[in-house]
Design a protein around this motif. Structure first.
Motif, PDB file in Angstrom:
ATOM      1  N   LEU A  88      45.881  28.499   4.740  1.00 33.32           N
ATOM      2  CA  LEU A  88      45.199  28.765   6.000  1.00 33.32           C
ATOM      3  C   LEU A  88      45.437  27.664   7.034  1.00 33.32           C
ATOM      4  O   LEU A  88      45.413  27.932   8.233  1.00 33.32           O
ATOM      5  CB  LEU A  88      43.702  28.970   5.766  1.00 33.32           C
ATOM      6  N   ALA A 129      50.497  33.003   6.359  1.00 37.07           N
ATOM      7  CA  ALA A 129      49.145  32.475   6.597  1.00 37.07           C
ATOM      8  C   ALA A 129      48.352  33.395   7.525  1.00 37.07           C
ATOM      9  O   ALA A 129      47.177  33.670   7.275  1.00 37.07           O
ATOM     10  CB  ALA A 129      49.227  31.068   7.185  1.00 37.07           C
ATOM     11  N   ALA A 179      39.845  31.230   0.420  1.00 40.09           N
ATOM     12  CA  ALA A 179      40.431  29.888   0.489  1.00 40.09           C
ATOM     13  C   ALA A 179      40.722  29.321  -0.899  1.00 40.09           C
ATOM     14  O   ALA A 179      41.534  28.425  -1.030  1.00 40.09           O
ATOM     15  CB  ALA A 179      39.521  28.939   1.273  1.00 40.09           C
ATOM     16  N   ILE A 226      48.607  28.181   9.602  1.00 46.50           N
ATOM     17  CA  ILE A 226      48.568  29.361  10.465  1.00 46.50           C
ATOM     18  C   ILE A 226      49.343  29.191  11.783  1.00 46.50           C
ATOM     19  O   ILE A 226      49.826  30.155  12.350  1.00 46.50           O
ATOM     20  CB  ILE A 226      47.104  29.789  10.708  1.00 46.50           C
ATOM     21  N   LYS A 250      44.961  35.375   6.430  1.00 46.47           N
ATOM     22  CA  LYS A 250      43.699  35.237   7.170  1.00 46.47           C
ATOM     23  C   LYS A 250      43.144  36.599   7.579  1.00 46.47           C
ATOM     24  O   LYS A 250      41.928  36.809   7.588  1.00 46.47           O
ATOM     25  CB  LYS A 250      43.897  34.353   8.394  1.00 46.47           C
TER      26      LYS A 250
END
Length: 73
Positions: A15, A28, A39, A18, A32
């Motif tokens: 994450l 990523a 996570a 991103i 998400k």
């Protein structure tokens, strides 16, 4: 929970990627957006999720690259 040398779980590390402008960044963003992604997700869990979603080979390649980079940090 499996973590890299910095203590980051794979999902948390992913994450953080991103904003990258490469395949790992794309992975990523997709992670998400997936309500089932956590996570604390492991590379194996994400690999299974990609299989369930019918992902293409490029996604698995990006995941392999991300796992290697995560482990090296």
């Amino acid at each position: 929970m499996k973590a890299n040398e910095q203590g980051d779980a794979f999902g948390a590390w992913l994450l953080k990627q991103i904003k990258r402008e490469d395949w790992i960044g794309t992975l990523a963003v997709q992670a998400k957006a997936d309500s089932r992604f956590r996570a604390v997700s492991t590379p194996e869990e994400l690999r299974k999720r990609l299989q369930e979603a019918g992902a293409e080979g490029d996604h698995f390649e990006a995941l392999d690259d991300a796992e290697i980079e995560w482990l090296s940090e």
